[in-house]
Scaffold this active site. Structure first.
Site, PDB file in Angstrom:
ATOM      1  CG  ASP A 136      -1.812   1.154   1.394  1.00  0.00           C
ATOM      2  OD1 ASP A 136      -2.737   1.245   0.568  1.00  0.00           O
ATOM      3  OD2 ASP A 136      -1.620   1.984   2.307  1.00  0.00           O
ATOM      4  CD  GLU A 141      -2.144   2.736  -3.739  1.00  0.00           C
ATOM      5  OE1 GLU A 141      -3.139   3.422  -4.015  1.00  0.00           O
ATOM      6  OE2 GLU A 141      -1.468   2.921  -2.701  1.00  0.00           O
TER       7      GLU A 141
HETATM    8  C1  AAO Z   1      -9.193   8.491   6.135  1.00  0.00           C
HETATM    9  C2  AAO Z   1     -10.063   9.703   5.912  1.00  0.00           C
HETATM   10  C3  AAO Z   1      -9.212  10.955   5.882  1.00  0.00           C
HETATM   11  C4  AAO Z   1      -8.410  11.080   7.172  1.00  0.00           C
HETATM   12  C5  AAO Z   1      -7.569   9.824   7.323  1.00  0.00           C
HETATM   13  C6  AAO Z   1      -6.757   9.806   8.584  1.00  0.00           C
HETATM   14  O1  AAO Z   1     -10.768   9.553   4.684  1.00  0.00           O
HETATM   15  O2  AAO Z   1     -10.073  12.085   5.738  1.00  0.00           O
HETATM   16  O3  AAO Z   1      -7.568  12.206   7.090  1.00  0.00           O
HETATM   17  O4  AAO Z   1      -8.423   8.678   7.322  1.00  0.00           O
HETATM   18  O5  AAO Z   1      -7.578   9.878   9.699  1.00  0.00           O
HETATM   19  C7  AAO Z   1      -7.817   4.864   2.558  1.00  0.00           C
HETATM   20  C8  AAO Z   1      -8.859   5.914   2.184  1.00  0.00           C
HETATM   21  C9  AAO Z   1      -8.619   7.231   2.888  1.00  0.00           C
HETATM   22  C10 AAO Z   1      -8.499   7.016   4.385  1.00  0.00           C
HETATM   23  C11 AAO Z   1      -7.307   6.092   4.580  1.00  0.00           C
HETATM   24  C12 AAO Z   1      -7.007   5.797   6.047  1.00  0.00           C
HETATM   25  O6  AAO Z   1      -8.833   6.101   0.778  1.00  0.00           O
HETATM   26  O7  AAO Z   1      -9.748   8.077   2.634  1.00  0.00           O
HETATM   27  O8  AAO Z   1      -8.295   8.262   5.040  1.00  0.00           O
HETATM   28  O9  AAO Z   1      -7.618   4.813   3.959  1.00  0.00           O
HETATM   29  O10 AAO Z   1      -8.109   5.282   6.684  1.00  0.00           O
HETATM   30  C13 AAO Z   1      -3.176   8.744  -2.533  1.00  0.00           C
HETATM   31  C14 AAO Z   1      -2.059   7.746  -2.245  1.00  0.00           C
HETATM   32  C15 AAO Z   1      -2.512   6.313  -2.415  1.00  0.00           C
HETATM   33  C16 AAO Z   1      -3.817   6.051  -1.672  1.00  0.00           C
HETATM   34  C17 AAO Z   1      -4.850   7.030  -2.209  1.00  0.00           C
HETATM   35  C18 AAO Z   1      -6.206   6.837  -1.563  1.00  0.00           C
HETATM   36  O11 AAO Z   1      -0.953   8.004  -3.074  1.00  0.00           O
HETATM   37  O12 AAO Z   1      -1.491   5.477  -1.892  1.00  0.00           O
HETATM   38  O13 AAO Z   1      -4.396   8.360  -1.928  1.00  0.00           O
HETATM   39  N1  AAO Z   1      -4.237   4.645  -1.796  1.00  0.00           N
HETATM   40  C19 AAO Z   1      -3.922   3.681  -0.705  1.00  0.00           C
HETATM   41  C20 AAO Z   1      -5.078   2.743  -0.426  1.00  0.00           C
HETATM   42  C21 AAO Z   1      -6.216   3.498   0.213  1.00  0.00           C
HETATM   43  C22 AAO Z   1      -5.787   4.022   1.573  1.00  0.00           C
HETATM   44  C23 AAO Z   1      -4.369   4.421   1.634  1.00  0.00           C
HETATM   45  C24 AAO Z   1      -3.507   4.294   0.564  1.00  0.00           C
HETATM   46  C25 AAO Z   1      -3.824   4.787   2.947  1.00  0.00           C
HETATM   47  O14 AAO Z   1      -5.427   2.082  -1.590  1.00  0.00           O
HETATM   48  O15 AAO Z   1      -7.365   2.714   0.338  1.00  0.00           O
HETATM   49  O16 AAO Z   1      -6.585   5.173   1.932  1.00  0.00           O
HETATM   50  O17 AAO Z   1      -3.437   3.559   3.575  1.00  0.00           O
HETATM   51  C26 AAO Z   1      -3.214  12.030  -6.633  1.00  0.00           C
HETATM   52  C27 AAO Z   1      -1.946  11.275  -6.351  1.00  0.00           C
HETATM   53  C28 AAO Z   1      -2.211   9.953  -5.683  1.00  0.00           C
HETATM   54  C29 AAO Z   1      -3.099  10.140  -4.487  1.00  0.00           C
HETATM   55  C30 AAO Z   1      -4.399  10.816  -4.960  1.00  0.00           C
HETATM   56  C31 AAO Z   1      -5.411  10.982  -3.855  1.00  0.00           C
HETATM   57  O18 AAO Z   1      -3.951  11.351  -7.673  1.00  0.00           O
HETATM   58  O19 AAO Z   1      -1.289  11.029  -7.568  1.00  0.00           O
HETATM   59  O20 AAO Z   1      -0.974   9.401  -5.277  1.00  0.00           O
HETATM   60  O21 AAO Z   1      -3.401   8.861  -3.943  1.00  0.00           O
HETATM   61  O22 AAO Z   1      -4.037  12.086  -5.507  1.00  0.00           O
HETATM   62  O23 AAO Z   1      -4.941  11.877  -2.926  1.00  0.00           O
HETATM   63  C32 AAO Z   1      -6.126  12.775 -10.943  1.00  0.00           C
HETATM   64  C33 AAO Z   1      -4.611  12.768 -10.981  1.00  0.00           C
HETATM   65  C34 AAO Z   1      -4.087  11.765  -9.982  1.00  0.00           C
HETATM   66  C35 AAO Z   1      -4.538  12.208  -8.651  1.00  0.00           C
HETATM   67  C36 AAO Z   1      -6.037  12.128  -8.698  1.00  0.00           C
HETATM   68  C37 AAO Z   1      -6.706  12.455  -7.422  1.00  0.00           C
HETATM   69  O24 AAO Z   1      -6.671  11.547 -11.359  1.00  0.00           O
HETATM   70  O25 AAO Z   1      -4.205  12.421 -12.268  1.00  0.00           O
HETATM   71  O26 AAO Z   1      -2.687  11.690 -10.017  1.00  0.00           O
HETATM   72  O27 AAO Z   1      -6.541  13.031  -9.659  1.00  0.00           O
HETATM   73  O28 AAO Z   1      -6.482  13.789  -7.107  1.00  0.00           O
END
Ligand code: AAO
Length: 512
Positions: A212, A248
């Protein structure tokens, strides 16, 4: 001598790219949020008989329990420690599941959350899945134990302590991802604890890891940790097998960090794949299926040997992560079946099928208000088991895409054509395309708004084949359409655009 060392190093790194699936099995299924007991049963009653190669399981380690919102699925991405009790079950149930799946030749891949612990706002107490005490405010996780010196706070250079700019590689690696306490993976002590956790799972018999949030970890730190991993358990895997690693990394281009920084460490999730194929099947941005003649590296995707591909994942099916509205999920079943089938028919990458639970999608201004909803649960928050209906589908809110006939049969198709080249391409310069896999399989899609009616060279031996989309071969008859291939390999296809599933697939094992 130099050459030998070079080859040895090359061999070692390549090994982590190999999923070690058994007996010509290929596809992996993500049984998102399933209980261990249900996965064990599913391996025996469905996945093994239908040739699935492996299962990606939800994080097995101790995680926070969140009541507001009520038990969201994402609580499992907030570790409290490495004890093996989670919403999916306890350590005994986990061990039993790994054993039973391995015994029927289905591999288990663990979703490893090693970049961070819970969110900084996680409070203190014993609201964790094994009941271990922790204090997020003081960064105290005695069950590991980790304390505040095991986190990256001193390294992060943003005012908020959060990742503020994805263009800056340093902050993406050293600051907090959405408030999650960022582990100092440069420390020997932390590396040892993380590797110990992964090794315990390897010794129990898992075949590898979906790692992850890899973008948020330095390649050098990961290289050190992966280097400490044991070989796979020789009870089920041949001696010297390295765990399969798929990482990932969301890379749609235009950021400081790119996928290729991690290629030498294992495979990497190719997020462009589902985002682009979704756009193509939706016919957005002027895309046409005929443009996918060069699908794969020809579309600017990573090298084939590095890619782990999927149509949707547990994040982007609900608007988290990346890909946006183009992603096709079970909410668009017709397009989803076609896109997943295209992926399974095509030779590029190691393919993963998503298996979801249903939730009440409620989109306001482009955002799903219910994107947090956890798996089907009882009133005490415990996850419901997966009941199987008479028609082989699942009940109680479990979608089980992997059990849909079309998807299940295409997972078999992928096994039957394994190793065969992409061949005999045909298109109508619009959204009708066909391609084969050597002389072992052939698939025809009609995603246009008119009928397809054409004779094509399938490359297959003459005979009568059962279409595995409208039905399948049962005994000596087809339950769906029948396709007659002539001695010259040619066959006539007629697919109405109004068909429930406007595509047809045949393979060597569907021949009467
Ligand atoms: C939760 C709450 C939060 C709170 C947090 C801590 O929702 O509000 O602050 O707890 O209390 C999952 C959930 C999260 C959750 C977290 C922990 O999705 O909502 O937070 O569990 O409980 C990034 C990371 C990537 C991650 C993804 C979700 O790089 O690694 O965010 N995926 C993994 C898992 C996922 C998990 C986590 C990681 C954490 O698969 O399930 O989170 O363990 C850009 C960046 C990406 C980034 C995204 C989103 O993407 O490139 O790297 O991903 O932003 O922030 C276009 C762009 C694209 C961009 C996208 C979105 O498509 O081309 O690049 O827009 O903006």
């Amino acid at each position: 001598m130099k050459l030998v060392i070079l080859l040895a190093l090359f061999g070692v790194s390549l090994a982590q790219h190999n999923p070690h699936t058994k007996h010509g099995r290929t596809a992996i299924v993500h049984l998102f949020e399933w209980r261990w007991a249900d996965i064990a049963a599913e391996c025996e009653r469905f996945l093994a008989p239908n040739g699935f190669g492996g299962v990606q399981i939800s994080p097995p380690n101790e995680h926070i329990i969140i009541n507001n919102p009520w038990r969201p699925w994402w609580q499992r991405y907030q570790p409290i420690g490495y004890n093996l009790c989670s919403r999916s079950g306890n350590e005994n149930e986990l061990r039993n599941m790994i054993t039973r799946c391995n015994n029927v030749g289905v591999n288990i891949y663990v979703d490893a959350v090693i970049n961070h612990m819970c969110g900084a706002g996680g409070g203190q107490g014993t609201h964790s899945s094994c009941g271990s005490w922790f204090n997020a405010h003081t960064e105290d996780f005695p069950t590991v134990p980790f304390s505040n010196s095991d986190f990256n706070d001193h390294k992060c250079r943003t005012g908020s302590g959060e990742i503020e700019n994805y263009g800056d590689s340093n902050q993406v690696r050293d600051c907090r991802l959405v408030g999650l306490l960022d582990l100092a993976l440069e420390k020997e002590y932390v590396r040892g604890k993380v590797a110990g956790f992964m090794n315990k799972l390897i010794d129990m018999g898992v075949a590898g890891f979906r790692v992850d949030a890899v973008k948020h970890m330095w390649p050098g730190d990961l290289s050190n940790i992966y280097g400490r991993l044991h070989n796979l358990n020789t009870k089920w895997f041949s001696g010297g097998s390295k765990p399969f690693i798929f990482q990932e990394v969301i890379d749609l281009g235009g950021e400081g960090i790119s996928s290729k920084e991690y290629f030498h460490l294992g495979r990497v999730t190719e997020f462009k794949y589902g985002a682009k194929l979704g756009t193509v099947f939706r016919k957005w941005n002027g895309e046409k299926l005929s443009y996918t003649k060069s699908w794969g590296e020809g579309w600017g995707f990573m090298p084939n040997g590095n890619a782990l591909v999927f149509i949707d994942n547990h994040d982007n099916q609900r608007g988290h992560g990346a890909g946006g509205a183009a992603i096709v999920t079970f909410f668009d079943p017709k397009l989803h079946k076609m896109a997943v089938s295209y992926m399974l028919a095509h030779p590029y990458g190691v393919a993963r099928v998503m298996s979801s639970f249903r939730w009440n999608r409620h989109i306001v201004n482009g955002k799903d208000q219910n994107d947090w909803m956890g798996p089907p649960s009882k009133s005490d928050g415990s996850t419901k088991s997966v009941p199987i209906n008479a028609d082989q589908t699942c009940g109680d809110g479990w979608v089980c895409e992997h059990r849909w006939r079309q998807i299940k049969n295409m997972a078999i198709f992928r096994n039957v054509v394994n190793g065969q080249p992409h061949s005999n391409w045909w298109d109508n310069q619009s959204n009708q395309v066909a391609f084969g896999r050597g002389n072992r399989g052939f698939i025809v899609f009609n995603n246009d708004d008119w009928d397809l009616d054409v004779t094509l060279n399938t490359g297959m031996p003459g005979g009568t084949y059962c279409d595995v989309i409208s039905g399948q071969k049962e005994g000596s008859r087809c339950t769906g359409k029948q396709i007659n291939v002539g001695g010259n390999g040619h066959a006539h296809f007629k697919i109405s655009n109004r068909d429930e599933d406007p595509y047809v697939a045949i393979h060597a094992d569907s021949k009467l």
